[in-house]
Scaffold this motif. Structure first.
Motif, PDB file in Angstrom:
ATOM      1  N   ILE A 186      -1.152  44.900 -32.634  1.00 58.44           N
ATOM      2  CA  ILE A 186      -0.258  45.366 -33.695  1.00 58.44           C
ATOM      3  C   ILE A 186      -0.242  44.467 -34.927  1.00 58.44           C
ATOM      4  CG2 ILE A 186       1.325  46.665 -32.242  1.00 58.44           C
ATOM      5  CD1 ILE A 186       3.116  44.056 -32.501  1.00 58.44           C
ATOM      6  N   ALA A 233      -8.133  37.837 -39.472  1.00 62.39           N
ATOM      7  CA  ALA A 233      -7.790  37.381 -38.132  1.00 62.39           C
ATOM      8  C   ALA A 233      -7.167  35.992 -38.108  1.00 62.39           C
ATOM      9  CB  ALA A 233      -9.035  37.408 -37.249  1.00 62.39           C
ATOM     10  N   LEU A 234      -7.530  35.132 -39.070  1.00 64.69           N
ATOM     11  CA  LEU A 234      -7.019  33.767 -39.005  1.00 64.69           C
ATOM     12  C   LEU A 234      -5.492  33.753 -39.057  1.00 64.69           C
ATOM     13  CD1 LEU A 234      -7.598  30.759 -38.869  1.00 64.69           C
ATOM     14  CD2 LEU A 234      -7.746  30.720 -41.357  1.00 64.69           C
ATOM     15  N   ARG A 241      -1.510  42.189 -26.278  1.00 62.43           N
ATOM     16  CA  ARG A 241      -0.603  43.223 -26.782  1.00 62.43           C
ATOM     17  C   ARG A 241      -0.262  42.984 -28.247  1.00 62.43           C
ATOM     18  NH1 ARG A 241       2.872  45.620 -22.612  1.00 62.43           N
ATOM     19  NH2 ARG A 241       1.841  45.148 -20.660  1.00 62.43           N
ATOM     20  N   GLU A 259     -12.361  42.559 -32.228  1.00 60.96           N
ATOM     21  CA  GLU A 259     -11.634  41.530 -32.960  1.00 60.96           C
ATOM     22  C   GLU A 259     -10.298  41.228 -32.293  1.00 60.96           C
ATOM     23  OE1 GLU A 259     -11.096  40.394 -37.563  1.00 60.96           O
ATOM     24  OE2 GLU A 259     -10.231  42.322 -37.015  1.00 60.96           O
ATOM     25  N   LEU A 275      -3.112  32.349 -36.030  1.00 62.17           N
ATOM     26  CA  LEU A 275      -2.112  31.306 -36.260  1.00 62.17           C
ATOM     27  C   LEU A 275      -0.708  31.790 -35.900  1.00 62.17           C
ATOM     28  CD1 LEU A 275      -3.387  29.676 -39.570  1.00 62.17           C
ATOM     29  CD2 LEU A 275      -3.374  28.691 -37.283  1.00 62.17           C
ATOM     30  N   ILE A 299      -8.004  35.759 -27.219  1.00 57.25           N
ATOM     31  CA  ILE A 299      -8.573  34.639 -26.454  1.00 57.25           C
ATOM     32  C   ILE A 299      -8.428  33.324 -27.222  1.00 57.25           C
ATOM     33  CG2 ILE A 299     -10.710  33.693 -25.515  1.00 57.25           C
ATOM     34  CD1 ILE A 299     -11.542  36.611 -24.945  1.00 57.25           C
ATOM     35  N   VAL A 300      -8.854  33.331 -28.491  1.00 51.95           N
ATOM     36  CA  VAL A 300      -8.778  32.094 -29.289  1.00 51.95           C
ATOM     37  C   VAL A 300      -7.320  31.635 -29.394  1.00 51.95           C
ATOM     38  CG1 VAL A 300      -9.147  31.111 -31.565  1.00 51.95           C
ATOM     39  CG2 VAL A 300     -10.857  32.641 -30.572  1.00 51.95           C
ATOM     40  N   ALA A 329     -10.956  39.115 -29.259  1.00 47.89           N
ATOM     41  CA  ALA A 329     -11.343  37.755 -29.646  1.00 47.89           C
ATOM     42  C   ALA A 329     -10.122  36.970 -30.120  1.00 47.89           C
ATOM     43  CB  ALA A 329     -12.405  37.815 -30.737  1.00 47.89           C
ATOM     44  N   MET A 330      -9.281  37.633 -30.930  1.00 46.39           N
ATOM     45  CA  MET A 330      -8.063  36.960 -31.416  1.00 46.39           C
ATOM     46  C   MET A 330      -7.198  36.496 -30.254  1.00 46.39           C
ATOM     47  SD  MET A 330      -6.896  39.496 -34.456  1.00 46.39           S
ATOM     48  CE  MET A 330      -5.188  38.946 -34.494  1.00 46.39           C
ATOM     49  N   VAL A 375      -4.504  47.601 -23.436  1.00 49.05           N
ATOM     50  CA  VAL A 375      -3.312  46.903 -22.953  1.00 49.05           C
ATOM     51  C   VAL A 375      -3.171  47.037 -21.434  1.00 49.05           C
ATOM     52  CG1 VAL A 375      -0.786  46.999 -22.959  1.00 49.05           C
ATOM     53  CG2 VAL A 375      -2.029  47.022 -25.109  1.00 49.05           C
ATOM     54  N   VAL A 383      -6.099  29.949 -26.128  1.00 48.21           N
ATOM     55  CA  VAL A 383      -6.601  28.585 -25.916  1.00 48.21           C
ATOM     56  C   VAL A 383      -5.892  27.606 -26.848  1.00 48.21           C
ATOM     57  CG1 VAL A 383      -8.624  27.105 -26.071  1.00 48.21           C
ATOM     58  CG2 VAL A 383      -8.831  29.399 -25.090  1.00 48.21           C
TER      59      VAL A 383
END
Lengths: 285, 272, 282
Positions: free
Chosen positions: C231, C157-158, C227, C94, C162, C100-101, C97-98, C267, C104
């Motif tokens: 956290i 994650a959203l 990184r 997760e 954000l 990367i998204v 993925a966070m 990391v 972008v």
């Protein structure tokens, strides 16, 4: 009087940089040390005040054997030996005045040095010396604001402020253009006269050496191969220094070692030209 | 434009393309990889689209609840804000003290041997790879909630940063200038004061002030896990759904961080 | 050595010039600085007793942490993984993925901000707006934005993504704007002189000059986002941090240590990939 006897230096790599070199320097003689790159000129100068530790032989200054001194005694002895460096070796972020006054560091306490509280006569002397080398009014400039020639003058002023018994100069002109080089050499010569101390100068440019020195010492492969007046430095002597001609005669050994490329070719002309110049100027100008 | 008339020996111009085939292929594959990775990552997150669609409305609602900021509350955040600055200052001071020997070990030209160099590098990367909030979590367990844990968190996080930059500064000093001071007959302390210190001073002050500026920002968050400063207050207000107060805190943080950034930039210009 | 004048004509005092207006100002500034530092130390009121007690606690903590427990146990019939191992694994995925998204999306919104914040490309008012966005997003730490957004969007994650997207312009747009300000104006004039519109000027005059740098910055930002993603979970905004927080709160220190090691590995790996790719691109 500086007296060097059978001085030798072998580096950790096994390279023999200095081999059985002996000579004396006294009075207000200007002595130029010439020779191809890697001949041991810098090692010789640096062995005198032990910035490089010699491995054998002795260096005596007015009777004191410098090579056997303890660290503390060596520091006291170094105060009496001024040194001028190739790349000026100024602390660039300090002012001109601080650089000059650092010549007195061996005499004042660390605490005074830290607070930049030098004795009045030292400050006076520093002002006078800066005036003498033509840098009056530049006291408060930072060293990195000066031109190459000016920086070398600060370096010389620093050495003079030590009130040394001898000044060593390690390639003082190699980072300078020909015009400035000549001026710096003139300054060093005049200092020898005014202070009546000997000046020992490492130098690449043979014409400059001829022009300013009273005496020339030639080094090749760490050995002293010439010691005489500029007049005695004839073609044969130059050949001996720069081609390390041996009795057997290595006739096919054409490749003369070129001087170290330091600050551009115009400063250090190729050897052939150096020698041509040397021949065409009979006895300095 | 390609000339297609190939009769009568007229030269045929090749079609012009910006790059040759392999370059284009590599670029295409790179792009394809990046796009599919993003899609994969997005699907892996499993975020529901209606949440995303409602995001702007949600944010607007949140701001609606926050606005206007609670001005009367300003007096209450002065103390935690001072603590935040405190944590940053003392933490940076502590880090400098601990970073000096580490930098000495981590600089090629001063470290005694290969083993000490490795130790120096290890401390530097270890300190840098753990985020200050994780250090804060650890120190809150050890020392309880409060400013002390925050200071230590900031200190431990900063050691690596300061030591790394300082070691680089030490590696860049001009050795011949140091030698020249030695040649005048100066003792080891004279050599340090006249030869080394002037060369690294400006860099050192710059690094310290820069890190302090970063630490002010870090000190605003470590309170979220109880390590003192404005973060504690922020956490409390959020849990109490006191939104106008939250906005006041956010604005105060913004002001403090911007001011410290300005101070830091000014100080760094002065020492150059 | 004497100068051009008799020695007594020279001054006997020399003071180091100062960057401050006068020496007096210098001492005042130094005094204030020292007073400020002293006040800070005093204000922190660190008691020695508490410090020593904490060191003891540290020993207990360290004892609890070693050896780390990854939730993998070796039994007679081979390696067996437990639920706790899968929690680390899922948390790591997760987190990745966070990052990367968020990269972008963050870069997508940062590019226009960068153009706005480049002094040489836009009119004054737009420039100020651009600089303001950069300053504000730089000043707010991801975790602060994260904790606020968690309340707005719920745990997960959203909120984290954000928060990272919000923080991106402060880094990406700032640095890209600096590059945009350094571009060669002659190339822009050349494109303009062909009669191209503003958009074509961007595509043909600006983009080719900054594209490699943009790719490099994107990868660098991904590294930073990775990184931060480790956290953000501490405040409930998704990723491995949540698992770490829970482990600390439930006194499972050996498990917490395992998570910490996993985070450090991720990391460091991210840093290596980032450094390698940036070298290749630039």
């Amino acid at each position: 009087m500086l007296s060097i006897s059978t001085l030798g230096k072998t580096y950790g790599t096994g390279e023999r940089a200095l081999d059985d070199v002996s000579f004396d320097v006294e009075g207000s003689q200007v002595v130029a040390v010439i020779g191809p790159s890697g001949a041991g000129k810098s090692t010789l100068i640096r062995c005198i005040n032990r910035l490089t530790e010699p491995t054998d032989g002795e260096v005596r200054l007015d009777g004191t054997n410098l090579t056997s001194l303890s660290n503390r005694e060596l520091r006291a002895a170094r105060r009496e030996i001024g040194m001028v460096f190739q790349e000026y070796a100024l602390v660039e972020r300090l002012t001109v005045m601080e650089n000059v006054l650092s010549g007195r560091l061996g005499y004042v306490s660390t605490w005074r040095g830290f607070r930049r509280k030098f004795p009045q006569e030292d400050v006076q002397q520093a002002y006078a010396t800066l005036d003498r080398v033509g840098l009056r009014g530049h006291e408060d400039d930072r060293a990195d604001e000066l031109s190459g020639g000016q920086r070398q003058r600060v370096g010389i002023a620093r050495a003079v402020l030590q009130r040394p018994k001898i000044v060593l100069a390690d390639e003082p002109t190699s980072s300078l253009d020909p015009e400035t080089s000549r001026a710096v050499m003139e300054l060093l010569t005049e200092i020898a006269r005014e202070e009546s101390i000997p000046v020992l100068i490492n130098i690449h440019e043979v014409p400059l050496a001829r022009e300013h020195a009273d005496r020339i010492i030639g080094l090749t492969d760490g050995k002293l191969v010439f010691d005489g007046t500029p007049d005695e430095l004839d073609d044969r002597a130059l050949d001996r220094i720069y081609r390390s001609e041996e009795p057997g005669g290595n006739a096919d050994r054409q490749g003369t070692p070129e001087p170290e490329p330091t600050a551009g070719d115009d400063v250090n002309p190729p050897l052939e030209r150096v020698k041509a110049d040397a021949r065409s100027s009979p006895e300095g100008r | 434009m390609a000339d297609t008339e190939d009769r009568d020996g007229v030269t045929e111009y090749p079609e012009w393309n910006r790059h040759d085939v392999t370059t284009r292929l590599v670029r295409f594959l790179g792009l394809l990889g990046a796009v599919s990775l993003t899609v994969l990552a997005w699907r892996g997150l499993g975020v529901r689209y209606e949440y995303v669609a409602s995001a702007p409305t949600e944010i607007r609602n949140l701001f609606g609840r926050m606005y206007p900021p609670d001005v009367a509350y300003t007096g209450d955040i002065v103390t935690p804000m001072l603590h935040t600055v405190n944590i940053a200052v003392v933490g940076t001071l502590g880090a400098i003290c601990l970073a000096l020997p580490v930098a000495y070990l981590g600089a090629r030209n001063t470290t005694p041997n290969d083993a000490t160099y490795a130790i120096g590098k290890l401390i530097i990367s270890g300190s840098r790879s753990v985020h200050s909030i994780i250090w804060a979590l650890v120190f809150v367990i050890m020392f309880g909630t409060g400013v002390l844990a925050g200071i230590l968190a900031v200190t431990f996080r900063s050691i690596g940063f300061i030591a790394k930059l300082l070691a680089e500064e030490i590696e860049e000093i001009d050795e011949t200038a140091v030698e020249a001071v030695r040649a005048t007959g100066g003792g080891p302390l004279d050599v340090l004061i006249y030869g080394v210190v002037p060369q690294v001073k400006a860099g050192f002050v710059g690094i310290a002030v820069y890190r302090w500026d970063i630490n002010v920002r870090e000190a605003t968050i470590i309170g979220l896990v109880g390590a003192g400063g404005i973060g504690v207050e922020l956490n409390n207000r959020i849990n109490a759904f006191d939104w106008p107060a939250v906005l006041t805190i956010l604005l105060a943080i913004l002001a403090v961080v911007l001011v410290s950034e300005f101070v830091s930039a000014y100080a760094r210009r002065m020492v150059r | 050595m004497t100068g051009t004048r008799p020695i007594d004509a020279y001054e006997t005092e020399w003071r180091r010039p100062t960057v401050f207006a006068s020496h007096r100002t210098k001492w005042i500034v130094y005094g204030l600085g020292i007073a400020f530092l002293a006040w800070n130390v005093w204000e922190a009121r660190v008691s020695l007793e508490r410090f020593v007690y904490g060191l003891g606690q540290g020993a207990v903590l360290l004892e609890g942490m070693v050896p780390p427990d990854f939730g993998v146990s070796v039994t007679a019939n081979g390696i067996e993984t437990e639920r706790s191992f899968w929690r680390i694994y899922e948390g790591m995925v997760e987190t990745l993925a966070m990052s990367i998204v968020a990269t972008v999306a963050g870069v997508a919104i940062s590019v226009p901000v960068a153009v706005m914040a480049a002094e040489n490309l836009v009119p004054r008012p737009v420039y100020y707006v651009g600089r303001a966005i950069v300053s504000v997003t730089r000043a707010m730490h991801e975790l602060i934005v994260g904790i606020v957004l968690v309340v707005g969007f719920g745990f997960g994650a959203l909120a984290g993504v954000l928060a990272l997207v919000f923080a991106t312009p402060g880094f990406f747009a700032k640095l890209l704007a600096e590059d945009l300000e350094d571009i060669d104006p002659a190339q822009l004039d050349a494109v303009r002189s062909t009669g191209a519109g503003p958009l074509s000027v961007l595509v043909y005059g600006v983009l080719p000059q900054v594209l490699p740098r943009m790719i490099g910055l994107t990868i660098y930002r991904w590294d930073i986002n990775l990184r931060a993603s480790t956290i953000l979970g501490i405040v409930g905004a998704g990723g491995i941090g949540a698992t770490l927080n829970t482990a600390f709160n439930t006194y499972e220190y050996d498990y917490a240590m395992a998570i910490l090691l996993a985070i450090i590995a991720l990391v460091v790996l991210g840093e290596i990939i980032s450094a390698y790719t940036r070298r290749r691109v630039q």
